[in-house]
Design an enzyme around this catalytic site. Structure first.
Site, PDB file in Angstrom:
ATOM      1  N   ASN A  13       0.801  -1.227   0.000  1.00  0.00           N
ATOM      2  CA  ASN A  13       0.000   0.000   0.000  1.00  0.00           C
ATOM      3  C   ASN A  13       0.835   1.279   0.000  1.00  0.00           C
ATOM      4  OD1 ASN A  13       0.703  -0.744   2.662  1.00  0.00           O
ATOM      5  ND2 ASN A  13      -0.977   0.451   3.526  1.00  0.00           N
ATOM      6  N   SER A  63      -1.442  -7.868   7.652  1.00  0.00           N
ATOM      7  CA  SER A  63      -2.692  -8.181   8.335  1.00  0.00           C
ATOM      8  C   SER A  63      -2.431  -8.852   9.679  1.00  0.00           C
ATOM      9  CB  SER A  63      -3.533  -9.114   7.466  1.00  0.00           C
ATOM     10  OG  SER A  63      -2.915 -10.395   7.369  1.00  0.00           O
ATOM     11  N   GLU A  89       3.802  -4.675  12.629  1.00  0.00           N
ATOM     12  CA  GLU A  89       2.931  -3.506  12.471  1.00  0.00           C
ATOM     13  C   GLU A  89       1.750  -3.991  11.652  1.00  0.00           C
ATOM     14  OE1 GLU A  89       0.693  -1.031  11.105  1.00  0.00           O
ATOM     15  OE2 GLU A  89       2.273  -0.549   9.660  1.00  0.00           O
ATOM     16  N   GLU A 106     -11.167  -4.379   9.873  1.00  0.00           N
ATOM     17  CA  GLU A 106     -10.527  -3.280   9.171  1.00  0.00           C
ATOM     18  C   GLU A 106     -11.083  -3.186   7.764  1.00  0.00           C
ATOM     19  OE1 GLU A 106      -6.082  -1.507   8.421  1.00  0.00           O
ATOM     20  OE2 GLU A 106      -6.307  -3.675   8.304  1.00  0.00           O
ATOM     21  N   CYS A 138      -3.174   1.620   6.910  1.00  0.00           N
ATOM     22  CA  CYS A 138      -3.418   1.004   8.221  1.00  0.00           C
ATOM     23  C   CYS A 138      -3.847   2.029   9.250  1.00  0.00           C
ATOM     24  CB  CYS A 138      -2.185   0.232   8.682  1.00  0.00           C
ATOM     25  SG  CYS A 138      -0.675   1.210   8.741  1.00  0.00           S
TER      26      CYS A 138
END
Length: 458
Positions: free
Chosen positions: A133, A209, A230, A361, A264
């Protein structure tokens, strides 16, 4: 015949490049080469390492346009947003070079009967498993910290951005980094998991994830390797009764649609107290409705495609499950026709516990709007999540909002009266199912070092 991976332009669905996966033997050779490079790199003076890191930042700035176009082609980032990611990467290089001596310098402490020396020594080869991303930033934020500290770095990037991975490898070498100190692995998940157990790999860091974090964390624990994770989040942004509603709306819209919502630490759940709910909702919906997806190569486009077809399918399934559970779709929520992996800005209301929009999410431009009675309920709902990466508070009483952020918000990062993403100067990371460990602000440089005590008698 070796397996291959085909990258695809998410705006058109057309193929870009084909990559051949490395064999286990080649991957193992990369690890061994990284270890040999580490043995030399660790002896390079910190000042010299820092200057190479600074040159990496300089080259990143010089190639900004090329990298922005590559991001747009591989993962659909709107071209106007690429410069922000690239600028942050260069700033990370500058910060690391400027502060390495103070972060990694030896310390002295007296103890009964002698003097103690505390030194921060590099561990060895660090394996990074990174997502698509923010295809440059996700690499730079861990790699630069590790390299500055004297480690060697392996990168297993998401395969849909392998072009970026290889471009960064070439740039690092051009900046003067010895070959092998940073190298790319074109491997699949099973191969990468096996490499965590390689005796020359001393640590592993993953951004991804929660499911991926559990798998990598378990493997690292099994092999007694240091890890940093993370992971995802469903960040809550609270709008209190005394908030500047226009400012709150503008920041919340930006926080939801930036990078096509694939962030995120994006603003995802919007928790608004009853006293200002109707005003916020009307202005929020109006601004969201004005945002249309479009060609990510157009500098005026605010919302590009999602990065892959399966990601769009997952997001739409979450929207449909939320609606089936009682949520109301006030905007968007329909799969568009035509080429590419676009998804419209979507607004869900009447969100309740148990719904996908509350619990999971939403990695795309879908906003979950939640009405609460007052500040106390807003704080409770914000913390009613298995995630804990970021969040925000909007209030006219900045000291009060700061106190809420400091003392009551159960996340690793909190915005007060704004929407800010990662900062080179500040630690980045979360709690609960959002992972552990910190990057940026010097903290990342100390994640993968041996904090060694030397006790000198006399």
């Amino acid at each position: 015949m070796a397996a291959t991976y085909q990258t695809v332009n998410p705006a058109t669905g057309e193929p870009i490049s084909s990559y051949e996966l490395m064999s286990d033997a080649i991957a193992d050779a990369r690890v061994e080469a990284a270890h040999r490079a580490f043995e030399q790199w660790r002896t390079t003076p910190l000042a010299e390492r820092s200057e190479i890191v600074r040159r990496i930042g300089t080259l990143i700035r010089e190639r900004s346009d090329d990298f922005a176009r590559l991001m747009t082609r591989e993962m659909g980032k709107p071209i106007a947003q690429g410069g922000g990611e690239i600028g942050l990467c260069a700033a990370i290089c500058d910060y690391s070079a400027d502060n390495a001596a103070s972060v990694l310098g030896d310390e002295q402490r007296a103890f009964d009967g002698g003097q103690g020396l505390i030194t921060y020594q590099p561990l060895g080869v660090i394996l990074g498993i990174q997502p698509w991303n923010f295809p440059m930033y996700q690499v730079v934020r861990y790699a630069i910290a590790c390299i500055t500290a004297g480690n060697a770095v392996l990168l297993k990037h998401a395969p849909n951005v392998w072009g970026m991975a290889l471009a960064l490898e070439a740039l690092f070498i051009e900046a003067g980094l010895p070959e092998g100190v940073f190298s790319v692995l074109l491997t699949d998940n099973a191969q990468t998991e096996r490499l965590i157990g390689h005796d020359k790999v001393r640590g592993v860091t993953l951004t991804g994830s929660t499911a991926a974090g559990r798998a990598v964390g378990a493997k690292a624990g099994e092999c007694l390797k240091k890890s940093v994770l993370e992971l995802g989040s469903n960040d809550a942004y609270m709008v209190l009764a005394d908030a500047d509603i226009d400012a709150a709306v503008a920041n919340c819209v930006q926080g939801r649609i930036y990078n096509s919502g694939q962030t995120c630490i994006a603003a995802k759940r919007f928790i608004v107290v009853d006293a200002v709910y109707d005003e916020f909702r009307a202005k929020f919906a109006e601004q969201l409705a004005a945002i249309e997806y479009g060609d990510p190569t157009d500098p005026n486009t605010q919302l590009g495609p999602l990065a892959r077809a399966d990601l769009r399918e997952t997001l739409h399934d979450q929207v449909m499950r939320s609606i089936a559970a009682g949520a109301r779709c006030a905007l968007g929520g329909e799969l568009p026709e035509g080429p590419g992996f676009f998804y419209p800005v979507t607004l869900l209301e009447d969100i309740a516990p148990g719904m996908a929009a509350w619990e999971e999410e939403l990695f795309g431009p879908v906003a979950a709007l939640i009405r609460v009675a007052d500040e106390a309920e807003a704080i409770r709902v914000a913390n009613d999540s298995r995630f804990g990466l970021g969040g925000g508070v909007f209030s006219g009483d900045t000291p009060r909002a700061t106190a809420i952020a400091r003392d009551l918000f159960d996340t690793g990062m909190v915005n007060v009266n704004g929407y800010n993403m990662a900062q080179a100067e500040l630690p980045f990371g979360g709690v609960k199912d959002s992972g552990y460990g910190r990057e940026h602000g010097g903290f990342g440089m100390r994640e993968f070092v041996n904090i060694k005590s030397v006790m000198i008698a006399g």
